[in-house]
Design a protein around this motif. Structure first.
Motif, PDB file in Angstrom:
ATOM      1  N   ASP A  34       6.987   2.693   5.478  1.00 43.86           N
ATOM      2  CA  ASP A  34       7.979   3.570   4.726  1.00 43.86           C
ATOM      3  C   ASP A  34       8.788   2.796   3.923  1.00 43.86           C
ATOM      4  O   ASP A  34       8.907   2.939   2.779  1.00 43.86           O
TER       5      ASP A  34
ATOM      6  N   SER B  49       0.646  -1.230  -0.014  1.00 44.77           N
ATOM      7  CA  SER B  49      -0.249   0.039   0.304  1.00 44.77           C
ATOM      8  C   SER B  49       0.973   1.168   0.008  1.00 44.77           C
ATOM      9  O   SER B  49       1.689   1.520   0.922  1.00 44.77           O
ATOM     10  N   ASP B  50       0.404   2.180  -0.752  1.00 41.48           N
ATOM     11  CA  ASP B  50       1.222   3.288  -0.858  1.00 41.48           C
ATOM     12  C   ASP B  50       0.541   4.626   0.073  1.00 41.48           C
ATOM     13  O   ASP B  50       0.804   5.525   0.191  1.00 41.48           O
ATOM     14  N   SER B  51      -0.474   4.194   0.779  1.00 41.62           N
ATOM     15  CA  SER B  51      -1.294   4.970   1.971  1.00 41.62           C
ATOM     16  C   SER B  51      -1.440   4.120   2.927  1.00 41.62           C
ATOM     17  O   SER B  51      -1.379   3.029   3.033  1.00 41.62           O
ATOM     18  N   PRO B  52      -1.858   4.872   4.153  1.00 42.47           N
ATOM     19  CA  PRO B  52      -2.129   4.236   5.369  1.00 42.47           C
ATOM     20  C   PRO B  52      -3.260   3.405   5.428  1.00 42.47           C
ATOM     21  O   PRO B  52      -4.143   3.513   4.507  1.00 42.47           O
TER      22      PRO B  52
ATOM     23  N   PHE C 164       1.111   1.983   8.136  1.00 44.45           N
ATOM     24  CA  PHE C 164       2.163   2.346   6.883  1.00 44.45           C
ATOM     25  C   PHE C 164       3.354   2.008   7.154  1.00 44.45           C
ATOM     26  O   PHE C 164       3.912   1.846   8.440  1.00 44.45           O
TER      27      PHE C 164
END
Length: 350
Positions: A155, A136-139, A153
């Motif tokens: 990093d 996932s690129d978002s929370p 999330f």
């Protein structure tokens, strides 16, 4: 499989104190003899596997690490970052072996009292959370039976995309359902060819129900000598040594051990090379399926499994480092050459 100290003749190598020199030397030995990966096992009382693997990786260049991991031992969000961090630092030199625990007693020693069937459901949810965090690129938010995450999330994402291969083992319905839905490689112990063929076919159907293709790995213990007779003499001497040290075999603690002991009850030898003597004597507490013969005979037996669709093998002996060198020098090249020939024949037939 790399251990943390040298033990000579041993069925398992992961428990005990740490010798830094042994970790380095034994891992380098596998790399020298062209093993693709080494297994870093998991026991509740043993050294922590990610740390051992990272230490070994820092002293080698190419060899990869199959790291055994118990869902529930840490939170899935932390585990996702552990895996991604290791994968980045080593540039993709890892896979993850998901295990639900060797026994309820071993789990309890780490403070985990969840019954085994529930542990497999938890493992599936654990992997679901990890995959979300890896991709996932978002929370992400997650609310499930065992875990709740709000705004999770990471990093750091894995070096391997979308994430390292996920292995699993087990024979119970809970294990098979979890693996078919969530994992990439089904790791099994050596069994007779007929039952192995049936098992591969059955699990392919299970994975297909979730729209997935899956690979297979088999664990075997080669016992080799220059002649077949000498190899059987070596096997019988090893069995006598194990029986002298262990006494009466303990009762099996899981479905996989029950399967192996069932074959041992039918007879010690199957398909000419598969020998269940060590499984019978020890209660089959893990990788105890042996192949006995010359390197050429054992390679031929391994390739019969390869023809069934098992395309990776966990091979380790009992007398290390001698067996590690012998397997790498005398057996692995024969297996790789034979597998390549089988693949070429299959391509030509298409």
């Amino acid at each position: 499989m790399i251990g943390t100290q040298q033990e000579g003749v041993a069925v398992h190598l992961i428990k005990g104190q740490i010798s830094r020199e042994w970790v380095i030397d034994f891992t380098r030995l596998h790399e020298q003899w062209n093993y693709d990966s080494v297994l870093v096992g998991y026991y509740a009382s043993a050294a922590e596997g990610f740390a051992i693997a990272l230490y070994a990786a820092n002293h080698t260049e190419l060899i990869k690490f199959l790291i055994a991991h118990r869902p529930g031992s840490v939170a899935p969000a932390l585990a996702a970052r552990q895996v991604a961090t290791f994968d980045q630092l080593t540039q993709g030199r890892m896979s993850l072996h998901i295990i639900a625990g060797t026994s309820d007693q071993d789990q309890a020693s780490e403070g985990d009292f969840l019954p085994k069937n529930d542990r497999y459901r938890r493992a599936g949810e654990y992997l679901e959370v990890m995959r979300k965090l890896w991709t996932s690129d978002s929370p992400i938010d997650h609310r499930g039976e065992f875990y709740r995450v709000e705004g999770g999330f990471s990093d750091i994402k894995p070096y391997q995309q979308p994430y390292p291969s996920l292995f699993f083992g087990g024979s119970s319905e809970g294990a098979l359902e979890m693996g078919a839905k969530h994992c990439d490689v089904f790791a099994i112990f050596g069994e007779p060819l007929k039952e192995t063929r049936e098992r591969v076919q059955d699990f392919r159907r299970r994975a297909a129900a979730f729209g997935r293709n899956i690979g297979f790995n088999m664990s075997l213990r080669p016992i080799m000598a220059d002649s077949e007779g000498a190899a059987w003499d070596k096997a019988n001497a090893l069995l006598a040594d194990v029986e002298r040290k262990t006494g009466a075999a303990p009762q099996p603690t899981n479905h996989s051990a029950e399967r192996l002991l069932g074959y041992a009850a039918r007879g010690d030898v199957h398909d000419e090379r598969l020998w269940m003597g060590i499984a019978r004597a020890t209660g089959a507490p893990g990788n105890t399926s042996c192949l006995v013969g010359t390197p050429e005979q054992i390679a031929a037996a391994v390739l019969e499994y390869y023809r069934l669709g098992i395309h990776s093998f966990l091979l380790r002996g009992f007398e290390n480092p001698h067996d590690t060198m012998a397997i790498g020098r005398d057996l692995i090249p024969l297996i790789k050459q034979g597998a390549l020939a089988i693949d070429r024949q299959a391509e030509a037939a298409e």
